[in-house]
Design a protein around this motif. Structure first.
Motif, PDB file in Angstrom:
ATOM      1  N   ASN A  57      24.080  -4.713 -28.524  1.00  0.00           N
ATOM      2  CA  ASN A  57      25.065  -4.363 -29.549  1.00  0.00           C
ATOM      3  C   ASN A  57      24.553  -4.557 -30.965  1.00  0.00           C
ATOM      4  O   ASN A  57      24.975  -3.868 -31.878  1.00  0.00           O
ATOM      5  N   GLU A  58      23.631  -5.510 -31.180  1.00  0.00           N
ATOM      6  CA  GLU A  58      23.162  -5.773 -32.537  1.00  0.00           C
ATOM      7  C   GLU A  58      21.757  -6.357 -32.498  1.00  0.00           C
ATOM      8  O   GLU A  58      21.449  -7.197 -31.659  1.00  0.00           O
ATOM      9  N   VAL A  59      20.910  -5.890 -33.432  1.00  0.00           N
ATOM     10  CA  VAL A  59      19.557  -6.410 -33.586  1.00  0.00           C
ATOM     11  C   VAL A  59      19.323  -6.642 -35.077  1.00  0.00           C
ATOM     12  O   VAL A  59      19.610  -5.770 -35.894  1.00  0.00           O
ATOM     13  N   MET A  87       7.774  -2.578 -42.780  1.00  0.00           N
ATOM     14  CA  MET A  87       8.161  -1.768 -41.639  1.00  0.00           C
ATOM     15  C   MET A  87       8.268  -0.320 -42.118  1.00  0.00           C
ATOM     16  O   MET A  87       8.962  -0.042 -43.085  1.00  0.00           O
ATOM     17  N   ASP A  88       7.584   0.589 -41.447  1.00  0.00           N
ATOM     18  CA  ASP A  88       7.622   1.990 -41.863  1.00  0.00           C
ATOM     19  C   ASP A  88       8.687   2.761 -41.084  1.00  0.00           C
ATOM     20  O   ASP A  88       9.335   2.227 -40.193  1.00  0.00           O
ATOM     21  N   ILE A  89       8.863   4.026 -41.447  1.00  0.00           N
ATOM     22  CA  ILE A  89       9.897   4.876 -40.845  1.00  0.00           C
ATOM     23  C   ILE A  89       9.730   4.984 -39.335  1.00  0.00           C
ATOM     24  O   ILE A  89      10.718   4.912 -38.598  1.00  0.00           O
ATOM     25  N   LYS A  90       8.523   5.165 -38.858  1.00  0.00           N
ATOM     26  CA  LYS A  90       8.285   5.307 -37.417  1.00  0.00           C
ATOM     27  C   LYS A  90       8.735   4.052 -36.671  1.00  0.00           C
ATOM     28  O   LYS A  90       9.323   4.136 -35.601  1.00  0.00           O
ATOM     29  N   GLN A  91       8.462   2.881 -37.245  1.00  0.00           N
ATOM     30  CA  GLN A  91       8.881   1.640 -36.602  1.00  0.00           C
ATOM     31  C   GLN A  91      10.407   1.527 -36.585  1.00  0.00           C
ATOM     32  O   GLN A  91      10.979   1.071 -35.599  1.00  0.00           O
ATOM     33  N   THR A 124      19.345  -4.651 -40.029  1.00  0.00           N
ATOM     34  CA  THR A 124      20.289  -4.970 -38.967  1.00  0.00           C
ATOM     35  C   THR A 124      20.786  -3.654 -38.400  1.00  0.00           C
ATOM     36  O   THR A 124      21.235  -2.783 -39.147  1.00  0.00           O
ATOM     37  N   ILE A 125      20.694  -3.506 -37.094  1.00  0.00           N
ATOM     38  CA  ILE A 125      21.168  -2.303 -36.419  1.00  0.00           C
ATOM     39  C   ILE A 125      22.301  -2.722 -35.494  1.00  0.00           C
ATOM     40  O   ILE A 125      22.114  -3.575 -34.635  1.00  0.00           O
ATOM     41  N   LYS A 126      23.471  -2.119 -35.712  1.00  0.00           N
ATOM     42  CA  LYS A 126      24.642  -2.419 -34.894  1.00  0.00           C
ATOM     43  C   LYS A 126      25.084  -1.139 -34.205  1.00  0.00           C
ATOM     44  O   LYS A 126      25.050  -0.069 -34.802  1.00  0.00           O
ATOM     45  N   THR A 127      25.493  -1.274 -32.969  1.00  0.00           N
ATOM     46  CA  THR A 127      26.036  -0.119 -32.263  1.00  0.00           C
ATOM     47  C   THR A 127      27.495  -0.380 -31.970  1.00  0.00           C
ATOM     48  O   THR A 127      27.877  -1.478 -31.600  1.00  0.00           O
ATOM     49  N   GLU A 136      11.671   3.850 -33.861  1.00  0.00           N
ATOM     50  CA  GLU A 136      11.453   3.273 -32.541  1.00  0.00           C
ATOM     51  C   GLU A 136      12.426   2.135 -32.272  1.00  0.00           C
ATOM     52  O   GLU A 136      12.915   1.981 -31.156  1.00  0.00           O
ATOM     53  N   LEU A 137      12.728   1.350 -33.283  1.00  0.00           N
ATOM     54  CA  LEU A 137      13.694   0.269 -33.135  1.00  0.00           C
ATOM     55  C   LEU A 137      15.081   0.832 -32.821  1.00  0.00           C
ATOM     56  O   LEU A 137      15.779   0.313 -31.944  1.00  0.00           O
ATOM     57  N   ILE A 138      15.461   1.899 -33.495  1.00  0.00           N
ATOM     58  CA  ILE A 138      16.756   2.536 -33.228  1.00  0.00           C
ATOM     59  C   ILE A 138      16.788   3.067 -31.805  1.00  0.00           C
ATOM     60  O   ILE A 138      17.776   2.893 -31.085  1.00  0.00           O
ATOM     61  N   ARG A 139      15.702   3.694 -31.358  1.00  0.00           N
ATOM     62  CA  ARG A 139      15.628   4.188 -29.976  1.00  0.00           C
ATOM     63  C   ARG A 139      15.773   3.038 -28.978  1.00  0.00           C
ATOM     64  O   ARG A 139      16.483   3.147 -27.994  1.00  0.00           O
ATOM     65  N   PHE A 140      15.077   1.938 -29.249  1.00  0.00           N
ATOM     66  CA  PHE A 140      15.134   0.788 -28.365  1.00  0.00           C
ATOM     67  C   PHE A 140      16.556   0.249 -28.264  1.00  0.00           C
ATOM     68  O   PHE A 140      17.057  -0.019 -27.179  1.00  0.00           O
TER      69      PHE A 140
END
Length: 161
Positions: free
Chosen positions: A19-21, A1-5, A31-34, A8-12
């Motif tokens: 809350n979490e992906v 997974m590159d920086i652009k992906q 893992t992205i948590k908000t 985009e995942l963070i934007r999504f």
């Protein structure tokens, strides 16, 4: 997974309200948590009702007027309708230069071209170069160096070329 992906995942995640992906590939895991608390805006000012009941207190009237004027200052960029706002594509820490001893990517008055790096946003220990989407002249830097920024927060005002 590159920086652009990752960006985009963070934007999504920011837009979707999730809350979490978590994504796990063969040699990569993210893992992205908000933890975003809801933002409440109080548009009513109850203080003017109080002076009507207690008319001999003019000092109480002056204080709410100052509170009402403060949000008007926030709306100032609306007057500059001919300027384009460059916004943060992610949540993170805003940096104007690559390191403390390096010069800023852009300063007020500098001409920028579409695709030119204008700042860095650090998110999850990754330093993401943010590129200008427009060509023009930097009119104002809206964020202090090394300060946290939110998704879609205005960073720069640009006068289009």
């Amino acid at each position: 997974m590159d920086i652009k992906q990752v960006q985009e995942l963070i934007r999504f995640v920011s837009k979707s309200g999730v809350n979490e992906v978590s994504i796990e590939e063969k040699d990569f895991k993210i893992t992205i948590k908000t933890n975003q608390a809801p933002t409440y805006i109080n548009a009513t000012v109850p203080a003017p009702v109080m002076p009507a009941a207690a008319a001999p207190q003019p000092a109480a009237v002056a204080q709410p007027v100052a509170e009402v004027k403060a949000p008007a200052a926030v709306a100032q960029p609306v007057e500059n309708a001919n300027y384009i706002t460059i916004k943060s594509p992610m949540i993170g820490t805003f940096y104007r230069s690559a390191s403390p001893d390096k010069p800023s990517f852009v300063n007020v008055g500098d001409e920028v071209k579409a695709g030119q790096v204008i700042c860095i946003i650090e998110a999850m220990k990754l330093f993401n170069e943010i590129e200008s989407e427009v060509s023009g002249r930097i009119v104002k830097v809206l964020v202090e160096n090394s300060s946290p920024v939110e998704y879609d927060q205005p960073l720069f005002l640009v006068e289009p070329a």
